[in-house]
Scaffold this active site. Structure first.
Site, short mmCIF file in Angstrom:
data_model
loop_
_atom_site.label_atom_id
_atom_site.label_comp_id
_atom_site.label_asym_id
_atom_site.label_seq_id
_atom_site.Cartn_x
_atom_site.Cartn_y
_atom_site.Cartn_z
N PRO A 10 0.86 -1.20 0.00
CA PRO A 10 0.00 0.00 0.00
C PRO A 10 0.89 1.24 0.00
O PRO A 10 1.74 1.40 0.87
CB PRO A 10 -0.78 -0.13 1.32
CG PRO A 10 0.09 -0.98 2.19
CD PRO A 10 0.87 -1.88 1.30
N MET A 11 0.72 2.11 -0.99
CA MET A 11 1.56 3.30 -1.11
C MET A 11 0.67 4.52 -1.34
O MET A 11 -0.11 4.54 -2.30
CB MET A 11 2.55 3.14 -2.27
CG MET A 11 3.52 1.98 -2.08
SD MET A 11 4.56 1.66 -3.53
CE MET A 11 3.40 0.83 -4.63
N VAL A 12 0.76 5.50 -0.48
CA VAL A 12 -0.08 6.69 -0.57
C VAL A 12 0.14 7.38 -1.92
O VAL A 12 1.27 7.67 -2.32
CB VAL A 12 0.23 7.67 0.58
CG1 VAL A 12 -0.55 8.97 0.41
CG2 VAL A 12 -0.11 7.02 1.92
N CYS A 95 3.00 3.09 9.25
CA CYS A 95 3.39 4.39 8.69
C CYS A 95 4.23 5.17 9.69
O CYS A 95 3.78 5.45 10.81
CB CYS A 95 2.15 5.20 8.31
SG CYS A 95 2.57 6.80 7.56
N HIS A 162 7.31 -5.17 8.28
CA HIS A 162 8.35 -4.36 7.66
C HIS A 162 9.54 -4.38 8.63
O HIS A 162 9.42 -3.93 9.77
CB HIS A 162 7.85 -2.93 7.46
CG HIS A 162 8.80 -2.07 6.68
ND1 HIS A 162 8.39 -0.96 5.99
CD2 HIS A 162 10.13 -2.16 6.47
CE1 HIS A 162 9.42 -0.39 5.40
NE2 HIS A 162 10.50 -1.11 5.68
N ASN A 195 8.50 -7.41 4.32
CA ASN A 195 8.64 -6.15 3.60
C ASN A 195 9.99 -5.53 3.95
O ASN A 195 10.33 -5.44 5.12
CB ASN A 195 7.49 -5.22 3.97
CG ASN A 195 7.47 -3.92 3.17
OD1 ASN A 195 6.95 -2.92 3.63
ND2 ASN A 195 8.02 -3.93 1.98
N GLY A 196 10.73 -5.12 2.93
CA GLY A 196 12.03 -4.49 3.16
C GLY A 196 13.16 -5.20 2.44
O GLY A 196 13.25 -6.43 2.44
N ALA A 219 7.64 -2.21 -2.35
CA ALA A 219 7.11 -0.86 -2.52
C ALA A 219 7.98 -0.11 -3.54
O ALA A 219 7.64 -0.04 -4.72
CB ALA A 219 7.08 -0.12 -1.19
N GLU A 220 9.11 0.42 -3.11
CA GLU A 220 9.95 1.21 -4.02
C GLU A 220 10.50 0.37 -5.16
O GLU A 220 10.64 0.84 -6.28
CB GLU A 220 11.09 1.89 -3.25
CG GLU A 220 10.61 3.07 -2.42
CD GLU A 220 11.71 4.08 -2.17
OE1 GLU A 220 12.83 3.88 -2.68
OE2 GLU A 220 11.45 5.07 -1.48
#
Length: 471
Positions: A10-12, A95, A162, A195-196, A219-220
């Site tokens: 999930p990424m804002v 977050c 994460h 995650n990470g 994510a990234e």
């Protein structure tokens, strides 16, 4: 959900429908929505429509909707409105940004175990879909394990870990601890996602092998290479053009599109700075398509003029027009880039601003430095800032002169419902209603007078006619 091994985080403002569809086409097996604010989702129909209730897309499943919240009732009521559009509801406990600290959600709830238990227990009782959580770790492995076990006991049915603490972000992110993730995986019986440290498919495979998790979230890495889970490094313009085609069918705010292209073309835009500026200024989707086309032409021209045996520059594993990871520089590297002599005082941006708000640094942002020049007596000491009282209804800052002790939004609803005035917010429902009644009353008087006058005229005309007839 257990069978999903490749997961998009999930990424804002970045994991919107169009990007999720692109990621699914290239190997992603599960996607999350961007983090949604439970309180806003509950009260704002437009927010629900824009973020979840839009055009139905059968391809976009399985899907997990993520909320940030700090109130059990608000969280569950928002989740009830969302559960028919997804396969699970996720509570954001990861977050680390300053906005989460101000709003009291995300990773800043990780010490409030009683509250989290109540939120998850109530969600389990009321929802028809699973409740999941995404967390960050504590520095201590033991405490992280107990935290995960507490969430599982409360009713969490899938856990994403994460492997960084809430302090590890931006230039201070560092390496995520797979050791923490492995310990959590061994201590709980529910599925765990890691995650990470995920930049390519080999990282995914290594993470699963070392930690034993059911799936891996990116994510990234996904933002810079949407084909990451396919194990491919495609040409950037291929991914960009495919994404832009999807956006034509499933529109989203232009800022999202621009941000995605900045990520995809990250390494190329270091070479073509002028096009970077054009991409930043363009105001239409057609304009973004034009910039993307120009970047493609520049790269194709560069490929045509490439010498045999030439290697990528700037230490990149591939040429800049190929999708590849971006390794975020640490504080020392960033300082050297900015000419700050390698000292941590050179770290600027959000991190510095957050330290200012905490009162731990004398650094000021460029904007605040300008204000200081205009007004040397201005103080930015957070202890001197006024403390705003909260709205009795929603928790936002209330109006200082509000008669109901509410924020403007809540005050407007109540004043309208009760036909009352709130001079502090400039809401005059009672006054306007009374004026309306007064105007209607005056209109009736005028109408009665007019009718009476017409009656007198009619009587006079009848008399004249009678006289004429007699004569």
């Amino acid at each position: 959900l257990r069978s999903a091994h490749y997961v998009v985080a999930p990424m804002v403002d970045q994991s919107e429908l169009a990007w999720r569809l692109l990621s699914r086409r290239h190997g992603a097996q599960l996607c999350y929505t961007p983090m949604l604010h439970a309180q806003v989702f509950l009260r704002d129909a437009n927010y629900r429509r824009e973020n979840l209730y839009g055009e139905a897309c059968p391809e976009d499943r399985p899907l997990i909707v993520q909320f940030c919240a700090n109130d059990p009732e608000v969280f569950v009521q928002a989740a009830l409105l969302a559960q028919d559009y997804c396969d699970a509801i996720d509570l954001n406990l990861g977050c680390p940004q300053m906005i989460a600290k101000r709003g009291h959600y995300g990773a800043f709830l990780q010490e409030e175990w009683d509250l989290l238990q109540r939120m998850i227990l109530l969600a389990n009782e009321k929802l028809s879909v699973p409740i999941t959580c995404k967390i960050r770790v504590f520095p201590e492995i033991d405490k992280t394990v107990k935290y995960a076990q507490m969430l599982e006991k409360a009713g969490c049915q899938l856990l994403t870990v994460h492997g960084r603490t809430k302090e590890q972000k931006g230039p201070l992110a560092g390496v995520a601890s797979w050791e923490h993730i492995q310990a959590v995986r061994k201590a709980v019986s529910i599925p765990v996602f890691a995650n990470g440290n995920i930049q390519c498919l080999s990282d995914v495979e290594e993470c699963i092998r070392k930690t034993g998790v059911h799936g891996v979230m990116s994510a990234e890495g996904n933002l810079h290479n949407p084909a990451l889970f396919e194990g491919r490094n495609p040409l950037v313009w291929e991914m960009a053009e495919e994404y832009l085609e999807i956006v034509q069918k499933y529109p989203c705010p232009l800022s999202y599109v621009r941000a995605h292209l900045f990520k995809l073309w990250h390494h190329t835009l270091q070479v073509y700075q002028q096009l970077r500026e054009e991409l930043a200024k363009v105001k239409t989707l057609e304009g973004i398509v034009d910039v993307n086309r120009e970047l493609k032409l520049r790269c194709q021209e560069e490929i045509a003029n490439q010498k045999e045996g030439e290697k990528p520059k700037e230490g990149l594993p591939f040429f800049h027009w190929i999708c590849q990871p971006y390794v975020r520089p640490g504080p020392k590297e960033r300082c050297k880039e900015n000419g700050a002599g390698g000292t941590e005082k050179g770290v600027r941006g959000k991190r510095a601003l957050e330290e200012e708000e905490d009162g731990n640094s004398e650094l000021l942002s460029k904007n605040k430095q300008k204000k200081k020049l205009r007004n040397p007596n201005k103080s930015f000491d957070p202890s001197l800032k006024p403390k705003y009282a909260k709205c009795d209804q929603c928790g936002n800052p209330k109006g200082n002169k509000c008669v109901f002790n509410m924020c403007r939004g809540c005050c407007k609803k109540r004043a309208f419902k009760e036909t009352a005035d709130c001079p502090g917010h400039g809401l005059l429902f009672k006054t306007k209603y009374e004026k309306s009644l007064s105007w209607q009353s005056s209109q009736r008087v005028i109408q009665n007078a007019e009718i009476s006058r017409r009656g007198d005229v009619d009587v006079g005309e009848t008399a004249v006619l009678k006289e004429a007839a007699d004569s």
